[in-house]
Design a protein around this motif. Sequence first.
Motif, short mmCIF file in Angstrom:
data_model
loop_
_atom_site.label_atom_id
_atom_site.label_comp_id
_atom_site.label_asym_id
_atom_site.label_seq_id
_atom_site.Cartn_x
_atom_site.Cartn_y
_atom_site.Cartn_z
N LYS A 7 0.83 -1.22 0.00
CA LYS A 7 0.00 0.00 0.00
C LYS A 7 0.86 1.26 0.00
O LYS A 7 1.89 1.31 0.68
CB LYS A 7 -0.94 0.00 1.20
CG LYS A 7 -0.22 0.12 2.52
CD LYS A 7 -1.20 0.12 3.69
CE LYS A 7 -0.44 0.31 4.98
NZ LYS A 7 -1.07 -0.35 6.12
N ASN B 140 -4.59 -2.48 1.11
CA ASN B 140 -5.73 -2.21 1.96
C ASN B 140 -6.81 -1.30 1.37
O ASN B 140 -7.78 -1.00 2.05
CB ASN B 140 -5.32 -1.79 3.38
CG ASN B 140 -4.68 -0.43 3.42
OD1 ASN B 140 -4.31 0.09 2.37
ND2 ASN B 140 -4.58 0.14 4.61
N ILE C 126 -6.46 -6.46 2.93
CA ILE C 126 -6.21 -6.44 4.37
C ILE C 126 -6.76 -5.18 5.02
O ILE C 126 -6.53 -4.94 6.20
CB ILE C 126 -4.68 -6.57 4.66
CG1 ILE C 126 -3.91 -5.40 4.03
CG2 ILE C 126 -4.15 -7.90 4.15
CD1 ILE C 126 -2.48 -5.29 4.52
N ILE D 296 -5.36 -6.99 14.11
CA ILE D 296 -4.34 -5.97 14.38
C ILE D 296 -4.45 -5.69 15.88
O ILE D 296 -5.42 -5.10 16.33
CB ILE D 296 -4.62 -4.66 13.60
CG1 ILE D 296 -4.82 -4.96 12.10
CG2 ILE D 296 -3.51 -3.65 13.83
CD1 ILE D 296 -5.30 -3.75 11.29
N MET E 253 3.08 -7.65 11.99
CA MET E 253 3.47 -6.66 11.01
C MET E 253 4.99 -6.42 11.18
O MET E 253 5.65 -7.20 11.84
CB MET E 253 2.65 -5.39 11.18
CG MET E 253 1.16 -5.69 11.42
SD MET E 253 -0.04 -4.43 10.97
CE MET E 253 0.42 -3.07 11.98
N SER E 254 5.49 -5.35 10.58
CA SER E 254 6.95 -5.13 10.61
C SER E 254 7.52 -5.19 12.03
O SER E 254 8.60 -5.73 12.25
CB SER E 254 7.31 -3.79 9.98
OG SER E 254 7.11 -3.83 8.59
N ARG F 149 1.98 -9.94 7.80
CA ARG F 149 1.74 -8.86 6.82
C ARG F 149 2.77 -7.76 7.05
O ARG F 149 2.67 -7.00 8.01
CB ARG F 149 0.32 -8.31 7.00
CG ARG F 149 -0.79 -9.36 7.00
CD ARG F 149 -2.13 -8.69 7.24
NE ARG F 149 -2.11 -7.83 8.41
CZ ARG F 149 -2.54 -8.18 9.62
NH1 ARG F 149 -3.04 -9.36 9.84
NH2 ARG F 149 -2.49 -7.32 10.62
N GLY G 67 4.97 -4.50 5.59
CA GLY G 67 5.10 -3.45 4.60
C GLY G 67 6.41 -2.70 4.72
O GLY G 67 7.33 -2.84 3.90
N THR G 68 6.53 -1.91 5.78
CA THR G 68 7.67 -1.00 5.98
C THR G 68 9.02 -1.72 5.89
O THR G 68 9.94 -1.20 5.26
CB THR G 68 7.53 -0.30 7.34
OG1 THR G 68 6.22 0.25 7.42
CG2 THR G 68 8.54 0.82 7.49
N ARG H 174 6.16 4.76 4.40
CA ARG H 174 5.12 5.18 3.46
C ARG H 174 4.88 6.67 3.58
O ARG H 174 4.84 7.21 4.68
CB ARG H 174 3.80 4.46 3.79
CG ARG H 174 3.76 3.02 3.44
CD ARG H 174 2.43 2.42 3.84
NE ARG H 174 2.28 2.28 5.29
CZ ARG H 174 2.64 1.21 5.98
NH1 ARG H 174 3.20 0.18 5.38
NH2 ARG H 174 2.47 1.15 7.28
C1 LIG Z 1 -0.16 -1.35 6.55
C2 LIG Z 1 -0.59 -2.64 7.13
C3 LIG Z 1 0.35 -3.65 7.45
C4 LIG Z 1 1.85 -3.48 7.30
O1 LIG Z 1 2.33 -2.64 8.28
P1 LIG Z 1 3.91 -2.37 8.46
O2 LIG Z 1 4.02 -1.88 9.84
O3 LIG Z 1 4.29 -1.37 7.43
O4 LIG Z 1 4.61 -3.67 8.25
C5 LIG Z 1 -0.14 -4.84 7.96
N1 LIG Z 1 -1.46 -5.05 8.14
C6 LIG Z 1 -2.38 -4.12 7.84
C7 LIG Z 1 -3.81 -4.41 8.07
C8 LIG Z 1 -1.98 -2.89 7.33
O5 LIG Z 1 -2.92 -1.97 7.05
#
Ligand SMILES: *Cc1c(COP(=O)(O)O)cnc(C)c1O
Length: 223
Positions: A36, A57, A81, A165, A195-196, A211, A213-214, A220
């Motif tokens: 995202k 997302n 997600i 989350i 997450m990260s 999941r 991302g960063t 981002r």
């Molecule tokens: C953005 C997001 C992530 C990834 O988050 P990071 O901290 O960048 O790894 C994971 N899950 C959901 C639902 C997100 O919206």
Amino acid sequence: MNNIAANLDVLREHIKTAARKAGRDTDTVRLVAVSKFHGGEAVEAALQAGQRLFGENRVQEAKGKFPPLRAAHPDIELHLIGPLQTNKAEEAVKIFDVIETLDRPELAAALSKAMRKTERTLPCYIEINIGDEAQKAGLKPEQLADFLRLCRDEHGLIITGLMCIPPQNENPQPYFARMKRLADTHHLPHLSMGMSADFEIAIEEGATEVRVGTAIFGERTKP
Ligand SMILES: *Cc1c(COP(=O)(O)O)cnc(C)c1O
């Protein structure tokens, strides 16, 4: 973009280590690369590095980014997600392969209708508001049994997992552990959490999808 391949390498090592530490086979943990706010070039770099599973997302954003990439890489798997509005259910069903954020009866009905109309059958995960936070989406754990029945018996949906989350700035471990117990109780094989910042703890507690991302794509900036 070079960074993305290097970041993926590091992450895969960390996932392997965390799995081993938990006495789990590495293959039981899949990495969802959350792209995202990052452009198609970033996804392309991850594809070049062998990544095939992605998370987005927003329906609109994914719709702009993924169809051209899929044309070149038909084996991409894309998970939704983020929160889904009922009026976007049909678009979501056309673009995604798994909906991870099923969280209310109206959405179950809308997804069921969209799947019949598009003749696509997507597995769904149910989002759990595991910290019972007012501002967060997701079902309360005690609502899960009834909601599963509704999704399956009334709407014919295929529910294969849970996602969450956990609350920010708290130790996520007890929340992840509670998610694992919920998934086991209801015989749901997929558990999307971590997450990260906390994927290693999530793996120790039984996540089958993390999941991230960063740690792959960098910080981002809002589009
Ligand atoms: C953005 C997001 C992530 C990834 O988050 P990071 O901290 O960048 O790894 C994971 N899950 C959901 C639902 C997100 O919206």
